[in-house]
Design a protein around this motif. Structure first.
Motif, PDB file in Angstrom:
ATOM      1  N   HIS A   1       0.828  -1.211   0.000  1.00 44.77           N
ATOM      2  CA  HIS A   1       0.000   0.000   0.000  1.00 44.77           C
ATOM      3  C   HIS A   1       0.864   1.264   0.000  1.00 44.77           C
ATOM      4  CE1 HIS A   1      -3.233   2.775   1.119  1.00 44.77           C
ATOM      5  NE2 HIS A   1      -2.414   3.237   2.041  1.00 44.77           N
ATOM      6  N   VAL A   2       1.896   1.314   0.816  1.00 44.45           N
ATOM      7  CA  VAL A   2       2.727   2.514   0.919  1.00 44.45           C
ATOM      8  C   VAL A   2       3.446   2.777  -0.400  1.00 44.45           C
ATOM      9  CG1 VAL A   2       4.679   3.556   2.123  1.00 44.45           C
ATOM     10  CG2 VAL A   2       3.010   2.208   3.396  1.00 44.45           C
ATOM     11  N   GLU A   3       4.006   1.728  -1.013  1.00 49.10           N
ATOM     12  CA  GLU A   3       4.715   1.893  -2.272  1.00 49.10           C
ATOM     13  C   GLU A   3       3.777   2.366  -3.381  1.00 49.10           C
ATOM     14  OE1 GLU A   3       4.933  -0.585  -0.228  1.00 49.10           O
ATOM     15  OE2 GLU A   3       6.993  -1.337  -0.002  1.00 49.10           O
ATOM     16  N   ARG A   4       2.584   1.755  -3.428  1.00 48.52           N
ATOM     17  CA  ARG A   4       1.624   2.140  -4.470  1.00 48.52           C
ATOM     18  C   ARG A   4       1.198   3.599  -4.311  1.00 48.52           C
ATOM     19  NH1 ARG A   4      -1.346  -1.447  -7.392  1.00 48.52           N
ATOM     20  NH2 ARG A   4      -3.245  -0.214  -7.098  1.00 48.52           N
ATOM     21  N   ALA A   5       0.937   4.006  -3.082  1.00 49.04           N
ATOM     22  CA  ALA A   5       0.519   5.386  -2.841  1.00 49.04           C
ATOM     23  C   ALA A   5       1.628   6.367  -3.221  1.00 49.04           C
ATOM     24  CB  ALA A   5       0.130   5.565  -1.375  1.00 49.04           C
TER      25      ALA A   5
ATOM     26  N   GLY B   1       6.726  -6.476  -9.133  1.00 49.95           N
ATOM     27  CA  GLY B   1       7.182  -6.188 -10.486  1.00 49.95           C
ATOM     28  C   GLY B   1       6.351  -5.105 -11.154  1.00 49.95           C
ATOM     29  N   GLU B   2       5.041  -5.101 -10.927  1.00 49.13           N
ATOM     30  CA  GLU B   2       4.190  -4.072 -11.495  1.00 49.13           C
ATOM     31  C   GLU B   2       4.528  -2.695 -10.926  1.00 49.13           C
ATOM     32  OE1 GLU B   2       0.259  -5.283 -10.669  1.00 49.13           O
ATOM     33  OE2 GLU B   2       0.261  -6.972 -12.081  1.00 49.13           O
ATOM     34  N   LEU B   3       4.802  -2.646  -9.624  1.00 52.74           N
ATOM     35  CA  LEU B   3       5.158  -1.366  -9.014  1.00 52.74           C
ATOM     36  C   LEU B   3       6.490  -0.858  -9.540  1.00 52.74           C
ATOM     37  CD1 LEU B   3       4.061  -1.992  -5.324  1.00 52.74           C
ATOM     38  CD2 LEU B   3       3.155  -0.258  -6.861  1.00 52.74           C
ATOM     39  N   VAL B   4       7.445  -1.761  -9.721  1.00 49.43           N
ATOM     40  CA  VAL B   4       8.738  -1.355 -10.253  1.00 49.43           C
ATOM     41  C   VAL B   4       8.565  -0.782 -11.663  1.00 49.43           C
ATOM     42  CG1 VAL B   4      10.970  -2.231 -11.042  1.00 49.43           C
ATOM     43  CG2 VAL B   4      10.082  -2.913  -8.816  1.00 49.43           C
ATOM     44  N   ARG B   5       7.744  -1.456 -12.462  1.00 45.05           N
ATOM     45  CA  ARG B   5       7.493  -0.969 -13.817  1.00 45.05           C
ATOM     46  C   ARG B   5       6.815   0.400 -13.787  1.00 45.05           C
ATOM     47  NH1 ARG B   5       3.269  -2.296 -17.936  1.00 45.05           N
ATOM     48  NH2 ARG B   5       4.235  -1.961 -19.973  1.00 45.05           N
ATOM     49  N   ALA B   6       5.842   0.572 -12.895  1.00 44.04           N
ATOM     50  CA  ALA B   6       5.174   1.868 -12.774  1.00 44.04           C
ATOM     51  C   ALA B   6       6.154   2.949 -12.341  1.00 44.04           C
ATOM     52  CB  ALA B   6       4.016   1.764 -11.787  1.00 44.04           C
TER      53      ALA B   6
ATOM     54  N   LEU C   1      -1.034   1.525 -15.309  1.00 48.52           N
ATOM     55  CA  LEU C   1       0.069   0.887 -14.590  1.00 48.52           C
ATOM     56  C   LEU C   1      -0.260   0.586 -13.135  1.00 48.52           C
ATOM     57  CD1 LEU C   1       2.891   3.166 -16.003  1.00 48.52           C
ATOM     58  CD2 LEU C   1       2.575   0.750 -16.551  1.00 48.52           C
ATOM     59  N   LEU C   2      -1.191   1.318 -12.564  1.00 38.90           N
ATOM     60  CA  LEU C   2      -1.544   1.132 -11.156  1.00 38.90           C
ATOM     61  C   LEU C   2      -3.042   0.901 -11.024  1.00 38.90           C
ATOM     62  CD1 LEU C   2       0.632   3.989  -9.640  1.00 38.90           C
ATOM     63  CD2 LEU C   2       1.027   1.545  -9.360  1.00 38.90           C
ATOM     64  N   PRO C   3      -3.578  -0.132 -11.630  1.00 37.54           N
ATOM     65  CA  PRO C   3      -5.017  -0.382 -11.511  1.00 37.54           C
ATOM     66  C   PRO C   3      -5.367  -0.794 -10.096  1.00 37.54           C
ATOM     67  CG  PRO C   3      -3.938  -2.244 -12.547  1.00 37.54           C
ATOM     68  CD  PRO C   3      -2.890  -1.182 -12.393  1.00 37.54           C
TER      69      PRO C   3
END
Length: 579
Positions: A184-188, A243-248, A284-286
Motif C-alpha cells: 500500500h505505501v509503495e503504491r501510494a 514487479g508491477e510497481l517497479v514498472r510503474a 500501470l496502477l489499476p
C-alpha cells in the motif's frame, strides 16, 4: 511539427522563488493519521489493562514505557523499514534499561554516572550515522536513564523483557496491515508522482509552473526512497505486484523527465496531454488506489515540441516491456558527518548527560532521571534544528503538565486513568507526524501517569517544567558554545555536493544513454532536495553575530535551473553545452 530550436531550451528564466521541500509540501492538504492514533491508544492502554487484570502493575507500566517509545518511532513508511526501526528501538532500549538497572542495583553512585556517560558516548558515536543508528543510540541512552533512575522490585531480567514486549506490541500493530495491503505505501507513493505530474502539466506556461514542477520532483524523490529496496535485479524479474510497481516507477521516472522538459518550454498544453499522467496511472496502477478519473481513455496523439512528443511516446510505450537496465536506479549515497564531527557530538552529549546527572543529584536525589532523559531527547542535531527542538520541548512539557494536572483531578478511577493514557498516546502519535511540541505534550502526560504507577507519587509538576528548561538550556549553551557552526557546515557541504551532482549531470548527459541520464538526473534532484532541507535547518538556528549565512538558496536554485535545462536539451536531442 516544431523543431528542437522552437522549443526554446535556452530561453531566459524568470528568477525562481526559493521553494523548499517544507514550503512546497506544507501546502499540500493532509489528513490526520487516525490509524496511527488508534495504534498509539491501543499500544499504551493494552499493557495497563493486562497489568490491572493480573496484578503486575509495575511490569505493565514498564511495558507501557516501551510502547510509548515505540509509538514515537512508528511511521507511515514501508513495513520493512518500520520493522527494522522498531526492532532496533526495542533491543537498544531493553539493553539500556538492563545496564542502568544493574548500575543502580550495585548501590554505587559512580556506577550510575559511569553507565550514563558510557551510554551517551555510544549514542553520540552512532547518532550521526543514519536514522536507525541514531534512533538506536538515543533509546539506549533513554533505557539507561530510566533503568538507573527508577528502582524496580523483582528479578533483574523482568523489566527489560517487559520494555521489549511493549515495543514489540507497537511493532505488531504497525506491521499487521502488511498481511492484507502489502504494498500500500509503495503504491501510494508512486501514484502520487503521477498525480503531481498531472498538476505540473496543467500548470505549464503559468506562474505556478515552477512550484508544481518542484512538487512533482519531491514526490518522485519520495517514491524513489520508498521503492529503493525493490529496484534490484531480483525485483525486475518478478511478475507479481512488486514487479508491477517497479514498472510503474520506471515510467514515473521517464514521465518526470518529460514533464520537466515541458515546464521548461513554458507553453500551456491541451487537455489531451495534461491527461497523460492520469491515463498512465490507470494503466500501470489499476485498483482501488487509482481514482475513477485516472482510468480514462488514452489521450489522442499530439505532436509539437520535444517535451510534448516525449509525453505522447510514453503513452505508446506503456504497453511494451521496459528495458530491464532502466530499473537499476540507485539512491545517491549521502556522505554523513566525518569522524571529527561524530567524536565532537559524542563528547558533547556525554558531557551534557553527566552535567544533567550531577545537577539532578543535587536538586532531586533520588530519582533525578528527568534531567538526563530530557538531554537525551533534545540533543539530536540530526533530527532537525536544535534551537526549535529545545523550545518545542519546553512548550510541550508545560502544556502537557497542565493538561495531565487538569485531567488527573477528574479521572479518579483506575480505568479512567487507562483511558487518559490512551487519549494522550493517540495525541502523541499524531504529534510525531505533525509537530514535536504536540508529541512532547502527549509523551509528558503519559510519562506522569506511568511514573505514578511505578511508585513515584511526588507532586512534581512545576519541578518537571523547570527540569526541562534547565536541560534544554544546558544543551543549547554547550552546543552553541563549543560547536556553533555545525548546522552551517552541514548546509555548506550538502549544497556543494548538490551543485557538484548537477554539474555531473550537465557534463555527462549529452553522451549518456537513457539509463545513465535518468540515474544522473535522479541523483542531482535528490541532492538538491536534501540541500534545501539542510539549509532550511541552518536558517532556523540562532544567527551568528556579524557572520550572516551565505546565500545557499541562490546556488541551489541555479543548480535546479541547470538540471531543468539539461533535461530539456536531452529530451530535445540536442547535445550542445549548456551553462
Amino acid at each position: 511539427m516544431t523543431s528542437a530550436a522552437d522549443s526554446r531550451p535556452d530561453r531566459p528564466r524568470r528568477p525562481s522563488r526559493p521553494w523548499g521541500p517544507r514550503s512546497v509540501l506544507g501546502r499540500l492538504p493532509g489528513s490526520l493519521p487516525f490509524a496511527a492514533a488508534a495504534r498509539g491508544a491501543v499500544a499504551l492502554a493494552l499493557p495497563l489493562l493486562v497489568g490491572l487484570a493480573t496484578g503486575w502493575v509495575v511490569l505493565a507500566a514498564i511495558a507501557a514505557i516501551g510502547a510509548l517509545w515505540g509509538v514515537s518511532q512508528d511511521g507511515s513508511d514501508p513495513y520493512r523499514v518500520r520493522v527494522r526501526r522498531l526492532g532496533w528501538t526495542g533491543v537498544s532500549s531493553a539493553l539500556g534499561l538492563l545496564a542502568g538497572e544493574v548500575a543502580l542495583r550495585s548501590g554505587e553512585p559512580a556506577a550510575v554516572a559511569g553507565c550514563l556517560v558510557a551510554a551517551a558516548l555510544v549514542a553520540g558515536g552512532v547518532g550521526l550515522r543514519g536514522r536507525i543508528a541514531s534512533v538506536s543510540g538515543m533509546h539506549l541512552l533513554l533505557g539507561v536513564t530510566i533503568g538507573s533512575g527508577i528502582p524496580v522490585p523483582g528479578p533483574w531480567w523482568q523489566p527489560p523483557l517487559a520494555l521489549l514486549a511493549g515495543v514489540a506490541l507497537v511493532l505488531v500493530l504497525s506491521a499487521a496491515p502488511w498481511l492484507w495491503r502489502r504494498h500500500h505505501v509503495e503504491r501510494a507513493a508512486v501514484l502520487a508522482v503521477y498525480r503531481s505530474a498531472g498538476e505540473a502539466l496543467r500548470a505549464a506556461g503559468t506562474e505556478t509552473a515552477e512550484e508544481a514542477r518542484l512538487r512533482m520532483t519531491l514526490a518522485l524523490n519520495h517514491a524513489h526512497e520508498v521503492m529503493a529496496p525493490h529496484l534490484s535485479p531480483r525485483g525486475r524479474r518478478r511478475r507479481d505486484e512488486t514487479g508491477e510497481l517497479v514498472r510503474a516507477f520506471h515510467y514515473a521516472v521517464r514521465l518526470g523527465e518529460a514533464v520537466t522538459a515541458v515546464v521548461w518550454e513554458g507553453r500551456a498544453l491541451p487537455p489531451a496531454l495534461t491527461r497523460v499522467p492520469r491515463h498512465l496511472a490507470g494503466r500501470l496502477l489499476p485498483g482501488r488506489l487509482a481514482a475513477p478519473e485516472e482510468r480514462a481513455a488514452p489521450p489522442a496523439p499530439v505532436t509539437g515540441s520535444p517535451g510534448t512528443r516525449a509525453l505522447a511516446e510514453l503513452v505508446t510505450a506503456v504497453d511494451g516491456e521496459p528495458d530491464g537496465a532502466d530499473l537499476e536506479l540507485r539512491l545517491p549515497v549521502h556522505d554523513g558527518p566525518g569522524r571529527a564531527a561524530r567524536v565532537r557530538y559524542a563528547l558533547l552529549l556525554a558531557g551534557c548527560v553527566l552535567a544533567a546527572h550531577v545537577l539532578a543529584e543535587v536538586l532531586h536525589r533520588p530519582r533525578g532521571y528527568w534531567l538526563p532523559m530530557t538531554v537525551a531527547f533534545v540533543y539530536k542535531p540530526d533530527f532537525g534544528p536544535l534551537f526549535p527542538r529545545a523550545l518545542h520541548r519546553c512548550v510541550g512539557t508545560i502544556v502537557g503538565v497542565a493538561a495531565i494536572g487538569a485531567v488527573s483531578a477528574a479521572a479518579t478511577g483506575t480505568y479512567a486513568v487507562v483511558g487518559v493514557v490512551a487519549v494522550f498516546g493517540a495525541l502523541m502519535a499524531i504529534g510525531v507526524r505533525h509537530h514535536y511540541a504536540l508529541a512532547t505534550l502527549g509523551l509528558t502526560a503519559v510519562v506522569f501517569v506511568l511514573l505514578d504507577l511505578l511508585g513515584d507519587h511526588r507532586p512534581l509538576y512545576g519541578t518537571r517544567v523547570v527540569d526541562t528548561a534547565l536541560a534544554s538550556a544546558l544543551v543549547l549553551v554547550a552546543h552553541f558554545a563549543v560547536w556553533p557552526d555545525s548546522a552551517p557546515h552541514r548546509a555548506e557541504a550538502q549544497t556543494e555536493a548538490a551543485v557538484a551532482a548537477a554539474r555531473r549531470y550537465r557534463d555527462a548527459a549529452p553522451e549518456a544513454g537513457p539509463v545513465q541520464r535518468q540515474s544522473l538526473r535522479r541523483t542531482a534532484y535528490h541532492q538538491l532536495a536534501e540541500a534545501r532541507r539542510t539549509v532550511a535547518h541552518a536558517r532556523r538556528e540562532p544567527a551568528r553575530r556579524g557572520r550572516p549565512l551565505p546565500d545557499w538558496e541562490s546556488a541551489i536554485t541555479a543548480a535546479e535551473q541547470l538540471c531543468d535545462q539539461v533535461t530539456a536539451h536531452a529530451v530535445a536531442g540536442t547535445a550542445r553545452p549548456v551553462r
